[in-house]
Motif scaffolding. Structure first.
Motif, PDB file in Angstrom:
ATOM      1  N   ASP A  10       0.806  -1.230   0.000  1.00 52.36           N
ATOM      2  CA  ASP A  10       0.000   0.000   0.000  1.00 52.36           C
ATOM      3  C   ASP A  10       0.836   1.276   0.000  1.00 52.36           C
ATOM      4  OD1 ASP A  10       0.920  -0.309   2.539  1.00 52.36           O
ATOM      5  OD2 ASP A  10      -1.030  -0.274   3.520  1.00 52.36           O
ATOM      6  N   VAL A  11       2.115   1.181   0.377  1.00 51.42           N
ATOM      7  CA  VAL A  11       2.940   2.394   0.401  1.00 51.42           C
ATOM      8  C   VAL A  11       3.649   2.657  -0.928  1.00 51.42           C
ATOM      9  CG1 VAL A  11       3.350   2.324   2.892  1.00 51.42           C
ATOM     10  CG2 VAL A  11       4.953   1.163   1.330  1.00 51.42           C
ATOM     11  N   TYR A  42       4.215   4.207  -4.314  1.00 49.29           N
ATOM     12  CA  TYR A  42       3.758   5.305  -5.174  1.00 49.29           C
ATOM     13  C   TYR A  42       3.701   4.800  -6.615  1.00 49.29           C
ATOM     14  CZ  TYR A  42       4.513   9.084  -1.730  1.00 49.29           C
ATOM     15  OH  TYR A  42       4.466   9.930  -0.651  1.00 49.29           O
ATOM     16  N   PHE A 100      11.106   5.760  -1.660  1.00 47.59           N
ATOM     17  CA  PHE A 100       9.848   6.490  -1.527  1.00 47.59           C
ATOM     18  C   PHE A 100       8.788   5.576  -0.926  1.00 47.59           C
ATOM     19  CE2 PHE A 100      12.351   8.061  -5.027  1.00 47.59           C
ATOM     20  CZ  PHE A 100      12.343   9.426  -4.836  1.00 47.59           C
ATOM     21  N   ASP A 120       4.646   5.838   0.342  1.00 46.10           N
ATOM     22  CA  ASP A 120       3.411   6.622   0.457  1.00 46.10           C
ATOM     23  C   ASP A 120       2.856   6.439   1.867  1.00 46.10           C
ATOM     24  OD1 ASP A 120       1.028   7.928   0.157  1.00 46.10           O
ATOM     25  OD2 ASP A 120       0.329   6.770  -1.564  1.00 46.10           O
ATOM     26  N   GLU A 121       3.497   7.105   2.829  1.00 43.32           N
ATOM     27  CA  GLU A 121       3.108   6.987   4.237  1.00 43.32           C
ATOM     28  C   GLU A 121       1.833   7.790   4.492  1.00 43.32           C
ATOM     29  OE1 GLU A 121       4.528   5.155   6.442  1.00 43.32           O
ATOM     30  OE2 GLU A 121       6.619   4.860   5.837  1.00 43.32           O
ATOM     31  N   LEU A 122       0.923   7.227   5.291  1.00 40.22           N
ATOM     32  CA  LEU A 122      -0.285   7.987   5.649  1.00 40.22           C
ATOM     33  C   LEU A 122       0.074   9.157   6.555  1.00 40.22           C
ATOM     34  CD1 LEU A 122      -2.924   5.170   6.254  1.00 40.22           C
ATOM     35  CD2 LEU A 122      -2.719   6.727   4.295  1.00 40.22           C
ATOM     36  N   ARG A 143       8.677  10.237   3.581  1.00 37.59           N
ATOM     37  CA  ARG A 143       8.078   9.753   2.332  1.00 37.59           C
ATOM     38  C   ARG A 143       9.176   9.582   1.284  1.00 37.59           C
ATOM     39  NH1 ARG A 143       3.218  13.216   3.879  1.00 37.59           N
ATOM     40  NH2 ARG A 143       1.735  11.603   4.479  1.00 37.59           N
ATOM     41  N   LEU A 155      10.792  14.297  -4.825  1.00 40.76           N
ATOM     42  CA  LEU A 155       9.328  14.225  -4.813  1.00 40.76           C
ATOM     43  C   LEU A 155       8.795  15.578  -4.337  1.00 40.76           C
ATOM     44  CD1 LEU A 155       6.990  12.165  -5.214  1.00 40.76           C
ATOM     45  CD2 LEU A 155       7.276  11.511  -2.818  1.00 40.76           C
ATOM     46  N   LEU A 210       2.142  12.448 -10.072  1.00 43.73           N
ATOM     47  CA  LEU A 210       1.542  11.298  -9.407  1.00 43.73           C
ATOM     48  C   LEU A 210       0.662  11.745  -8.252  1.00 43.73           C
ATOM     49  CD1 LEU A 210       3.982   9.592  -6.952  1.00 43.73           C
ATOM     50  CD2 LEU A 210       4.853  11.365  -8.463  1.00 43.73           C
ATOM     51  N   LYS A 211      -0.157  10.791  -7.798  1.00 44.98           N
ATOM     52  CA  LYS A 211      -1.049  11.049  -6.660  1.00 44.98           C
ATOM     53  C   LYS A 211      -0.771  10.036  -5.571  1.00 44.98           C
ATOM     54  CE  LYS A 211      -5.299  13.217  -8.174  1.00 44.98           C
ATOM     55  NZ  LYS A 211      -6.625  13.004  -8.687  1.00 44.98           N
ATOM     56  N   SER A 212      -0.777  10.483  -4.316  1.00 46.32           N
ATOM     57  CA  SER A 212      -0.648   9.541  -3.204  1.00 46.32           C
ATOM     58  C   SER A 212      -1.982   8.832  -3.022  1.00 46.32           C
ATOM     59  CB  SER A 212      -0.276  10.279  -1.922  1.00 46.32           C
ATOM     60  OG  SER A 212      -1.427  10.911  -1.388  1.00 46.32           O
ATOM     61  N   ARG A 213      -1.996   7.830  -2.131  1.00 55.31           N
ATOM     62  CA  ARG A 213      -3.261   7.103  -1.919  1.00 55.31           C
ATOM     63  C   ARG A 213      -4.321   7.954  -1.235  1.00 55.31           C
ATOM     64  NH1 ARG A 213      -1.812   3.007   3.102  1.00 55.31           N
ATOM     65  NH2 ARG A 213       0.235   3.890   3.536  1.00 55.31           N
ATOM     66  N   THR A 214      -3.891   9.080  -0.623  1.00 60.27           N
ATOM     67  CA  THR A 214      -4.887   9.970  -0.023  1.00 60.27           C
ATOM     68  C   THR A 214      -5.201  11.153  -0.948  1.00 60.27           C
ATOM     69  OG1 THR A 214      -3.120  11.166   1.134  1.00 60.27           O
ATOM     70  CG2 THR A 214      -4.225   9.393   2.343  1.00 60.27           C
ATOM     71  N   LYS A 227      -3.032  13.275  -2.466  1.00 60.84           N
ATOM     72  CA  LYS A 227      -2.042  14.371  -2.576  1.00 60.84           C
ATOM     73  C   LYS A 227      -1.350  14.277  -3.928  1.00 60.84           C
ATOM     74  CE  LYS A 227      -0.434  15.126   2.172  1.00 60.84           C
ATOM     75  NZ  LYS A 227      -0.830  13.889   2.896  1.00 60.84           N
TER      76      LYS A 227
END
Lengths: 410, 410
Positions: free
Chosen positions: A90-91, A93, A138, A140-142, A152, B74, B95-99, B101
């Protein structure tokens, strides 16, 4: 380096958004700036520290036979789909080019290094083999509120090794473990090798190297008598205050800790996914055992700040300090220039505060920056042909003859 | 380094997809591997070359007062929207993060360095100022078939400077230009400072540093008598064969060329976009003049290979060669070890081909790898207490006494 000639200045005002000591002090002392949450610029002095940590890690990886190379960060989606990471991590990018090509940003490099080495590892004669690189990664940390402890974008050494047998992997793992403990010791840290789960990398047990610090995110139990230590976030079988299952003498104590390194037994997961096989002594094709060995370089810098600081600022260990000496000159003109040149020629890394500031400002900034020694030159000390010298981690000042200064610091 | 102990081997078979000399030779000699079009892994010897080029560039940037820092790759979308690059730059990876961004991958760093320096540049006393970093960059290229000449991920030095006046910028530009020509000269290249358009960075004229090579993508006209040179892809006013508008004596000749560096007069574009102002001597707020100075480190490595090769392989200039010497031992056992140790202790970087291969294979691989000197040790040379030495760029071999070998190579 002369402070009058660098644009970056320490700033006693703490940044608004700093939730951790490392973030606050590294910004105040002028080592880093946050571009956005979890992403940092390393200013000149911060870059010096980062490079020193990197070099210690490099030397110890070379010493156990690791070969350094450099793999890219922009990865074609295909290799991540082949390993299964594209959908499961999930992290990761992900991005698309303007022509629709899919890429991932490297959060680890198994997907690059395994197909790469399948060209070079063909026979048992090519084993064992270890390659590593030191490269930005890299995730994709919440949340990314721990300064450079959890970025990140972060700097990491990752080594990969391949072995004919599980036994040979375990032999190399022991060497790597010793190298890791030596690295952290050279950096002034005490790290504990801690059992943990393999996470997304492996279904086997892994080893984390944890430094005890309240800023850490891991919860560990460690034996107060022997080296036993477990990460209880992953492995809950152990009781706080219980008897140590390893030595049977000590008791298990809880602590927060920061993971500065890890070692994974990857088994055959990646070599199978990418078809890396070797011919054994009987000419039979087999999969090697693969291992992975990480050290967070930028995170370790943050951990060092968390461990070594006081109310006045950072207290760098000598091995990674940006400079060995903060030279503070108090209105003595040319004589200070002479002492500065004497130190530079003597091979001492020195930051000379040659600004037109008060003694109070210069002392406060020297403490904030945290170089191991402060050398003060004033009319008073020069009258005796001396300078005043003080370690950052001590309150004792002493006088040293000018002619003995370099020897005292080398 | 002993070749028997490294996993990477030269390979006489050319890669299938190599459209350029640098791609073919760098792969065959074992310096790089393509992960996907425009994205490369630097194998151990390739990394040595890259680091040497980087160090030459670093030394010359430091010499003109550049301060090294390291900015991230980034970037939050906001800074690219603020400059207008988000919508106007077609090579920008997004690019877009999972939230949700949004980020861009840095293809240049004006958007990071300008707001960063607005904290440190407040007064005319803080000017002029130049900072640089050496960092990977990303460009969403439609085509990437020129090996490491044009990468989607590539290594670059980019310096940025700020000045009180146009006059001061132009003074610094001249210093930077001299530094650039010195860098390329140290790397064995002759670069021409060439007028070109400022592209997406600036509406002013810019300067490109072009190396004449058929592998280049730029079309230039250069004077055969003086230093005058223009990029005719951007500026069409000049005629092939015409009289030089600068000296009036020479004629303009056409050539393909590769851009290894550039300098942009950015004017007030970025300082206005990010509100970087300083107080002048009258206390009035003004925008400084900003300049940007790039050198493609990985591209320069490719250009060097394009310029220095023959039918047998690469011919590295001494300043960037992975090793000074290829030591070829032909069945002489312990004596070769002794000579290897003698070279290592003498400070000579040496790649010892200690493999059990024929003389033919070892000679061919030494030529392919392209270290400046080949030293051959055989029973025949040892009988006279000598070794045979040959420069890679010459066909003349000579005999050297064992005791004189290190002095001959240092």
């Amino acid at each position: 380096m002369r402070m009058s000639q660098t644009v970056i200045r320490p700033d006693k005002n703490p940044p608004k958004d700093a939730a951790t000591i490392n973030h606050r002090l590294l910004v105040q002392a002028g080592f880093v700036r946050q571009l956005t949450a979890g992403i940092y610029t390393y200013l000149p002095w911060g870059l010096r520290v980062l490079r020193k940590i990197e070099q210690v890690v490099r030397e110890e990886m070379n010493a156990i036979g690791g070969e350094e190379l450099l793999m890219p960060m922009l990865h074609p989606a295909g290799i991540w789909k082949q390993s299964g990471g594209w959908d499961s991590i999930d992290v990761l990018y992900k991005l698309k080019s303007r022509t629709g090509k899919e890429y991932a940003l490297g959060q680890s490099q198994e997907e690059v290094v395994t197909p790469l080495m399948s060209e070079f590892i063909n026979s048992y004669k090519d084993l064992p083999r270890a390659v590593y690189h030191i490269q930005w990664k890299f995730r994709d940390e919440l949340r990314a509120k721990s300064g450079i402890l959890r970025g990140r974008e972060f700097y990491m050494k990752d080594m990969y090794s391949w072995h004919e047998s599980q036994e040979d992997f375990e032999k190399f793992y022991e060497e790597a473990k010793k190298a890791y403990l030596k690295i952290f010791s050279r950096l002034g840290l005490v790290a504990k090798a801690t059992e943990a789960s393999g996470g997304s990398f492996s279904d086997k047990i892994s080893y984390e190297f944890e430094v005890l610090t309240e800023a850490g995110e891991a919860n560990i139990l460690y034996c107060d008598e022997c080296e036993f230590c477990v990460n209880v976030d992953d492995i809950g079988k152990y009781d706080e205050g219980g008897e140590c299952p390893s030595c049977g003498k000590g008791l298990l104590k809880p602590s927060k800790a920061a993971e500065v390194g890890n070692i994974f037994d990857l088994g055959e997961k990646y070599v199978k996914a990418f078809g890396l096989q070797f011919s054994d002594q009987e000419g039979k094709k087999r999969y090697p055992v693969m291992g992975c060995y990480g050290i967070g370089i930028s995170r370790t810098m943050g951990v060092i700040v968390e461990r070594f600081n006081d109310e006045r600022g950072i207290v760098w260990p000598e091995s990674v300090a940006p400079f060995m000496v903060s030279l503070v000159s108090l209105g003595v003109g040319e004589k200070a220039e002479e002492i500065y040149q004497q130190l530079v020629k003597g091979g001492v890394e020195v930051l000379w505060d040659d600004r037109e500031e008060s003694a109070g400002v210069k002392f406060a900034d020297a403490d904030l920056i945290g170089n191991p020694y402060r050398v003060v030159v004033s009319e008073r000390t020069l009258a005796d042909g001396e300078v005043e010298i003080k370690r950052r981690d001590s309150d004792t000042t002493e006088r040293v003859k000018l002619g003995e200064l370099v020897d005292r610091l080398i």
